[in-house]
Scaffold this active site. Structure first.
Site, PDB file in Angstrom:
ATOM      1  CG  ASP A 172      35.939  56.428  31.490  1.00  0.00           C
ATOM      2  OD1 ASP A 172      36.860  56.170  30.689  1.00  0.00           O
ATOM      3  OD2 ASP A 172      35.742  55.762  32.522  1.00  0.00           O
ATOM      4  CB  ALA A 230      38.537  55.751  43.176  1.00  0.00           C
ATOM      5  NE  ARG A 231      43.957  51.967  44.262  1.00  0.00           N
ATOM      6  CZ  ARG A 231      43.053  51.045  44.524  1.00  0.00           C
ATOM      7  NH1 ARG A 231      41.946  51.370  45.180  1.00  0.00           N
ATOM      8  NH2 ARG A 231      43.227  49.790  44.142  1.00  0.00           N
ATOM      9  CG  ASP A 255      36.511  53.616  51.831  1.00  0.00           C
ATOM     10  OD1 ASP A 255      36.394  53.386  53.049  1.00  0.00           O
ATOM     11  OD2 ASP A 255      36.853  52.748  50.990  1.00  0.00           O
ATOM     12  CD  GLU A 260      44.366  54.147  51.799  1.00  0.00           C
ATOM     13  OE1 GLU A 260      44.091  52.963  51.548  1.00  0.00           O
ATOM     14  OE2 GLU A 260      43.577  55.077  51.620  1.00  0.00           O
ATOM     15  CG  HIS A 292      41.094  51.388  51.128  1.00  0.00           C
ATOM     16  ND1 HIS A 292      42.254  51.737  50.491  1.00  0.00           N
ATOM     17  CD2 HIS A 292      40.310  50.818  50.165  1.00  0.00           C
ATOM     18  CE1 HIS A 292      42.198  51.379  49.215  1.00  0.00           C
ATOM     19  NE2 HIS A 292      41.022  50.815  49.000  1.00  0.00           N
TER      20      HIS A 292
END
Length: 326
Positions: A172, A230-231, A255, A260, A292
């Site tokens: 991070d 996440a994305r 996910d 999408e 998602h």
């Protein structure tokens, strides 16, 4: 205060009405997205609450024309909103937070399902193939897990992983001091090289776009597992497909997926779906796809609605708003 809620799902409506009563606001529910066909709902409103549909400058101009100054998205992510247009036109805009356990628990579930080859096992079971061949999985305890993004959700995933006694690496831009006894922070390059399983929890920004690309996959261990709750934009989808086909990636649990927006959350059965990468990924026995839904728990939905109303009220009343996007 009068608030119009766009993109209202039927599972949200009772919660919206309940929290509207709690906060003493007048709620108008619109089940469609904000757009030319639904601009009429803006009349007489003080605030607007949306979800994930695209909110571009023309829509924000329409909000401004109706003398509305406050916009909230019932989501953590806000890349679907033209934030610069909001600032240019004097519209205060905010997102929300919700219970991090919804996504974190879902992430852990996906990790375990990928490691134990559950997608393939379920397909074979439906065909009454009960053999053990190709069914042998791996246990989490003996692996090195790489967590990209150690915000609230990433931190909660780490907390859930800790009892499994696996080695946890983290990346991070900002190190979380509360995690110093649970993870080892390292560079992205080190994480890619050392992790057996990589889980994504970074936001969608210019810096994180396609952070998992061909070069990144080439630097990973053979047979690495990828989990993304996440994305979709964090992964170059074609590069992922190539990595799965070359067996560089042992499994992927996704996910979220690039492009999408016009597919997920809709009933698309018996339709031709214009998303070739989705069709390819669906054909792989070592890929788990969900639409998602990692966030989608009762607790998270109530948090999203309650916090969106509270956020709009704080702005309307001139009070400090913890979710104001600056």
């Amino acid at each position: 205060m009068k608030i119009v809620f766009y993109n209202v799902r039927y599972d949200e409506q009772d919660f919206i009405l309940s929290f509207a009563k709690k906060h003493q606001i007048d709620a108008t529910l619109c089940y469609q997205s904000l757009g030319p066909d639904t601009f009429e709902y803006l009349k007489g409103q003080d605030g607007v609450s949306v979800v994930t549909s695209k909110i571009d400058r023309s829509m924000i101009e329409k909000i401004k024309e109706n003398n509305i100054q406050f916009l909230s998205t019932r989501t953590i992510g806000y890349d679907h909103i033209d934030i610069q247009a909001c600032h240019d036109l004097g519209i205060k805009v905010s997102n929300v937070t919700y219970n991090s356990y919804s996504v974190a628990e879902y992430t852990l579930m996906m990790m375990l399902m990928g490691l134990r080859k559950i997608p393939s096992l379920m397909q074979r079971f439906q065909g009454q193939d009960f053999g053990l061949y190709t069914a042998r999985g791996k246990q989490l305890k003996d692996l090195t897990v790489g967590i990209i993004g150690t915000g609230k959700i990433g931190q909660t995933v780490i907390d859930l992983l800790t009892p499994f006694h696996c080695t946890i690496l983290a990346y991070d831009a900002y190190h979380n001091p509360s995690l110093k006894d649970k993870v080892t922070y390292c560079s992205l390059e080190e994480l890619y090289c050392q992790a057996d399983l990589i889980s994504l929890h970074a936001p969608n920004t210019e810096e994180t776009y396609h952070m998992l690309d061909t070069k990144a996959f080439d630097n990973m261990k053979d047979g690495v597992g990828i989990v993304n709750t996440a994305r979709g934009s964090l992964i170059d989808t074609q590069a992922l497909i190539n990595a799965i086909e070359s067996k560089k990636v042992g499994f992927a649990c996704l996910d979220v997926l690039e492009n999408e927006t016009n597919i997920y959350y809709k009933d698309m059965k018996n339709q031709v779906i214009n998303h070739r990468e989705l069709a390819i990924l669906r054909s792989f026995p070592n890929v788990l796809l969900t639409p998602h839904t990692a966030f989608y728990s009762q607790e998270a939905v109530t948090d999203m609605i309650d916090n969106s109303i509270y956020s709009l009220l704080q702005m309307y009343q001139g009070k400090e708003n913890p979710w104001l996007i600056k």
